[in-house]
Design a protein around this motif. Structure first.
Motif, PDB file in Angstrom:
ATOM      1  N   GLN A 139       0.854  -1.191   0.000  1.00  0.00           N
ATOM      2  CA  GLN A 139       0.000   0.000   0.000  1.00  0.00           C
ATOM      3  C   GLN A 139       0.891   1.243   0.000  1.00  0.00           C
ATOM      4  N   VAL A 140       0.636   2.133  -0.944  1.00  0.00           N
ATOM      5  CA  VAL A 140       1.432   3.348  -1.055  1.00  0.00           C
ATOM      6  C   VAL A 140       1.037   4.330   0.044  1.00  0.00           C
ATOM      7  N   GLN A 141       2.049   4.905   0.677  1.00  0.00           N
ATOM      8  CA  GLN A 141       1.809   5.954   1.665  1.00  0.00           C
ATOM      9  C   GLN A 141       2.699   7.142   1.353  1.00  0.00           C
ATOM     10  N   LEU A 142       2.137   8.329   1.510  1.00  0.00           N
ATOM     11  CA  LEU A 142       2.863   9.572   1.303  1.00  0.00           C
ATOM     12  C   LEU A 142       2.719  10.407   2.567  1.00  0.00           C
ATOM     13  N   VAL A 143       3.840  10.860   3.110  1.00  0.00           N
ATOM     14  CA  VAL A 143       3.811  11.624   4.346  1.00  0.00           C
ATOM     15  C   VAL A 143       4.545  12.939   4.143  1.00  0.00           C
ATOM     16  N   GLU A 144       3.790  14.030   4.182  1.00  0.00           N
ATOM     17  CA  GLU A 144       4.360  15.359   3.986  1.00  0.00           C
ATOM     18  C   GLU A 144       4.764  15.969   5.328  1.00  0.00           C
ATOM     19  N   SER A 145       5.786  16.795   5.280  1.00  0.00           N
ATOM     20  CA  SER A 145       6.235  17.517   6.471  1.00  0.00           C
ATOM     21  C   SER A 145       6.961  18.782   6.064  1.00  0.00           C
ATOM     22  N   GLY A 146       7.207  19.661   7.051  1.00  0.00           N
ATOM     23  CA  GLY A 146       8.002  20.848   6.797  1.00  0.00           C
ATOM     24  C   GLY A 146       7.232  22.153   6.706  1.00  0.00           C
ATOM     25  N   GLY A 147       5.917  22.080   6.754  1.00  0.00           N
ATOM     26  CA  GLY A 147       5.135  23.304   6.701  1.00  0.00           C
ATOM     27  C   GLY A 147       5.273  24.118   7.972  1.00  0.00           C
ATOM     28  N   GLY A 148       4.671  25.293   7.953  1.00  0.00           N
ATOM     29  CA  GLY A 148       4.713  26.146   9.124  1.00  0.00           C
ATOM     30  C   GLY A 148       4.278  27.557   8.800  1.00  0.00           C
ATOM     31  N   THR A 170      -3.512   8.149  -4.448  1.00  0.00           N
ATOM     32  CA  THR A 170      -3.079   8.230  -3.063  1.00  0.00           C
ATOM     33  C   THR A 170      -2.629   9.639  -2.719  1.00  0.00           C
ATOM     34  N   TRP A 171      -3.107  10.138  -1.613  1.00  0.00           N
ATOM     35  CA  TRP A 171      -2.717  11.452  -1.105  1.00  0.00           C
ATOM     36  C   TRP A 171      -2.303  11.323   0.351  1.00  0.00           C
ATOM     37  N   GLY A 172      -1.381  12.149   0.756  1.00  0.00           N
ATOM     38  CA  GLY A 172      -1.013  12.213   2.152  1.00  0.00           C
ATOM     39  C   GLY A 172      -1.958  13.137   2.900  1.00  0.00           C
ATOM     40  N   GLN A 173      -1.586  13.413   4.137  1.00  0.00           N
ATOM     41  CA  GLN A 173      -2.437  14.279   4.972  1.00  0.00           C
ATOM     42  C   GLN A 173      -2.207  15.757   4.693  1.00  0.00           C
ATOM     43  N   GLY A 174      -1.133  16.060   3.997  1.00  0.00           N
ATOM     44  CA  GLY A 174      -0.824  17.446   3.674  1.00  0.00           C
ATOM     45  C   GLY A 174      -0.074  18.143   4.797  1.00  0.00           C
ATOM     46  N   THR A 175       0.526  19.269   4.455  1.00  0.00           N
ATOM     47  CA  THR A 175       1.215  20.083   5.449  1.00  0.00           C
ATOM     48  C   THR A 175       0.838  21.546   5.216  1.00  0.00           C
ATOM     49  N   GLN A 176       0.481  22.225   6.280  1.00  0.00           N
ATOM     50  CA  GLN A 176      -0.028  23.597   6.181  1.00  0.00           C
ATOM     51  C   GLN A 176       1.128  24.584   6.049  1.00  0.00           C
ATOM     52  N   VAL A 177       1.004  25.462   5.071  1.00  0.00           N
ATOM     53  CA  VAL A 177       1.943  26.570   4.902  1.00  0.00           C
ATOM     54  C   VAL A 177       1.159  27.866   5.038  1.00  0.00           C
ATOM     55  N   THR A 178       1.584  28.705   5.962  1.00  0.00           N
ATOM     56  CA  THR A 178       0.939  29.990   6.160  1.00  0.00           C
ATOM     57  C   THR A 178       1.983  31.084   6.056  1.00  0.00           C
ATOM     58  N   VAL A 179       1.744  32.026   5.153  1.00  0.00           N
ATOM     59  CA  VAL A 179       2.679  33.123   4.925  1.00  0.00           C
ATOM     60  C   VAL A 179       2.005  34.415   5.373  1.00  0.00           C
ATOM     61  N   SER A 180       2.587  35.064   6.347  1.00  0.00           N
ATOM     62  CA  SER A 180       2.011  36.297   6.864  1.00  0.00           C
ATOM     63  C   SER A 180       2.606  37.506   6.136  1.00  0.00           C
ATOM     64  N   SER A 181       1.793  38.524   6.008  1.00  0.00           N
ATOM     65  CA  SER A 181       2.242  39.730   5.282  1.00  0.00           C
ATOM     66  C   SER A 181       2.906  40.714   6.217  1.00  0.00           C
TER      67      SER A 181
END
Length: 114
Positions: free
Chosen positions: A1-10, A103-114
């Motif tokens: 089973q394929v798994q994709l795990v994203e990380s590194g957002g912030g 297949t998709w991972g859970q995603g990682t949130q990226v927030t860019v403030s102005s």
């Protein structure tokens, strides 16, 4: 089973940088193309960058010159280096593969403030 795990957002200020990682398992990673997508609230998911199994890359016009996709086949990992970030880059970022199936991972949130 394929798994994709994203990380590194912030959370980062405009003009800053982040590096996203996506670790894949359950597939022969080097055989398949990989891509990074993003989805902002109320918007459709869009392709940001893709890399072929041989390393050819392509980018959405909105990120050309700022983002770089790369892959390390020894680590079964694809990266997205994001520089000069803008508030409009804020989204959940997902990786995907052209391995059969959807297949998709859970995603990682990226927030860019102005």
């Amino acid at each position: 089973q394929v798994q994709l795990v994203e990380s590194g957002g912030g959370l980062v200020q405009a003009g800053g940088s982040l590096r996203l990682s996506c670790a894949a398992s359950g597939m022969i990673f080097s055989f398949y193309a990989m891509g990074w997508y993003r989805q902002a609230p109320g918007k459709q998911r869009e392709l940001v960058a893709a890399i072929s199994r041989r390393g050819s890359t392509n980018y959405a016009d909105s990120v050309k010159g700022r983002f770089t996709i790369s892959r390390d086949n020894a680590k079964n990992t694809v990266y997205l280096q994001m520089n000069s970030l803008k508030p409009e880059d804020s989204a959940v970022y997902y990786c995907n593969t052209d391995y059969p199936g959807d297949t998709w991972g859970q995603g990682t949130q990226v927030t860019v403030s102005s």
